[in-house]
Design a protein around this motif. Sequence first.
Motif, PDB file in Angstrom:
ATOM      1  N   GLU B  52       0.843  -1.209   0.000  1.00 37.25           N
ATOM      2  CA  GLU B  52       0.000   0.000   0.000  1.00 37.25           C
ATOM      3  C   GLU B  52       0.874   1.254   0.000  1.00 37.25           C
ATOM      4  OE1 GLU B  52      -0.451  -2.647   2.115  1.00 37.25           O
ATOM      5  OE2 GLU B  52      -2.127  -3.405   0.922  1.00 37.25           O
ATOM      6  N   ALA B  53       1.903   1.240   0.836  1.00 37.97           N
ATOM      7  CA  ALA B  53       2.811   2.402   0.911  1.00 37.97           C
ATOM      8  C   ALA B  53       3.535   2.585  -0.423  1.00 37.97           C
ATOM      9  CB  ALA B  53       3.813   2.197   2.048  1.00 37.97           C
ATOM     10  N   ALA B  54       3.860   1.475  -1.077  1.00 41.34           N
ATOM     11  CA  ALA B  54       4.543   1.557  -2.374  1.00 41.34           C
ATOM     12  C   ALA B  54       3.619   2.194  -3.415  1.00 41.34           C
ATOM     13  CB  ALA B  54       4.973   0.166  -2.823  1.00 41.34           C
ATOM     14  N   MET B  55       2.349   1.761  -3.429  1.00 42.55           N
ATOM     15  CA  MET B  55       1.402   2.296  -4.409  1.00 42.55           C
ATOM     16  C   MET B  55       1.158   3.785  -4.170  1.00 42.55           C
ATOM     17  SD  MET B  55       1.008  -0.218  -6.362  1.00 42.55           S
ATOM     18  CE  MET B  55      -0.208   0.412  -7.497  1.00 42.55           C
ATOM     19  N   LYS B  56       1.124   4.152  -2.899  1.00 34.25           N
ATOM     20  CA  LYS B  56       0.937   5.570  -2.555  1.00 34.25           C
ATOM     21  C   LYS B  56       2.115   6.394  -3.081  1.00 34.25           C
ATOM     22  CE  LYS B  56      -0.444   8.249   1.455  1.00 34.25           C
ATOM     23  NZ  LYS B  56      -0.438   8.349   2.908  1.00 34.25           N
ATOM     24  N   ALA B  57       3.313   5.850  -2.904  1.00 31.93           N
ATOM     25  CA  ALA B  57       4.521   6.548  -3.371  1.00 31.93           C
ATOM     26  C   ALA B  57       4.519   6.672  -4.893  1.00 31.93           C
ATOM     27  CB  ALA B  57       5.760   5.808  -2.893  1.00 31.93           C
ATOM     28  N   ILE B  58       4.038   5.632  -5.573  1.00 31.25           N
ATOM     29  CA  ILE B  58       4.010   5.647  -7.050  1.00 31.25           C
ATOM     30  C   ILE B  58       3.042   6.717  -7.555  1.00 31.25           C
ATOM     31  CG2 ILE B  58       3.310   4.296  -9.082  1.00 31.25           C
ATOM     32  CD1 ILE B  58       4.530   1.848  -7.547  1.00 31.25           C
ATOM     33  N   HIS B  59       1.948   6.922  -6.837  1.00 32.89           N
ATOM     34  CA  HIS B  59       0.987   7.952  -7.252  1.00 32.89           C
ATOM     35  C   HIS B  59       1.583   9.356  -7.199  1.00 32.89           C
ATOM     36  CE1 HIS B  59      -2.052   4.755  -7.153  1.00 32.89           C
ATOM     37  NE2 HIS B  59      -2.739   5.550  -7.951  1.00 32.89           N
TER      38      HIS B  59
END
Lengths: 206, 82
Positions: B52-59
């Motif tokens: 989840e943290a990775a996807m947030k960072a990608i956004h």
Amino acid sequence: MMDTKNVFINCPFDNEFYPLLKGIFFVLIYLGFKPKIAETSDSGQVRILKIKDLMVASPLSIHDLSRIDPLATDAAARLNMAFEMGIDFGLRYSGIPEYGTKRFLILEKEEHRYKTFLSDISGNDIKSHQNDPELIIKAIRDWIKSQGQRKAVPRHKLIFSAFNEFLMYYNQMIGGEGYDPKEITALTFSDVIDIMTNWVKKFKKI
Amino acid sequence: MSTKDISGDLKKKFMESIEFHKDHVHVVEMSEGWVIKREGSKKTIQTASSQEAAMKAIHELKNVSKVYVHPKVGDISIEKME
């Protein structure tokens, strides 16, 4: 004739092990080595002689003992890997100077498990991979580095992330042609190695 | 057990089809966390503590059209970005 870049691979041939085998191929190719493995198909040559020829041509060997257990509860133990490793040890201790410098990495799924069935190998490079491709890539990368590589050896984090990127490409390409990328018999090992070698070459060029 | 040799033409097709898209991002689950990197790059952008943290960072990243998520267990999943 030995080629300093040859690495003989002795491992089980089954779909469960295939993700780990692809990891072994990938890290070796990434680090500039040539994986040497007997094809699963019968080329007419006596299999054990072909395996011996690969061992003779390889100063480095990777022996995986993680699947020595029977495949089913009522089946016999799988002894091919231990048998082949014994032949390689025989070459190393044959007294023939060329083979005396052979180096082995022995892989297991759990630490110290080998002591219950093959304690004679204590004192060698033995690493456990816990059936995790990341750990197998790290074990091989660290072992190659310890062999006195002159060139800088990239961290396993880079190699493992590149491996995942390759898998995405490979699965799409192979799957798109009707092959099952998870099926170990879908393509020959030499085809997989060729495709991987070319991909790594292009990845490194960028 | 028998294996199939793919034809020379097919192998050539595979070889020629290799492309690296800088606007594709890969998230790889590793022992130290979820590693984010652009396709073809040798540098990691960030290591996140969770998917989840990775996807947030990608956004937060610019120029991303596709995200490939590589979990340790399970298949690779693809997310298209708007």
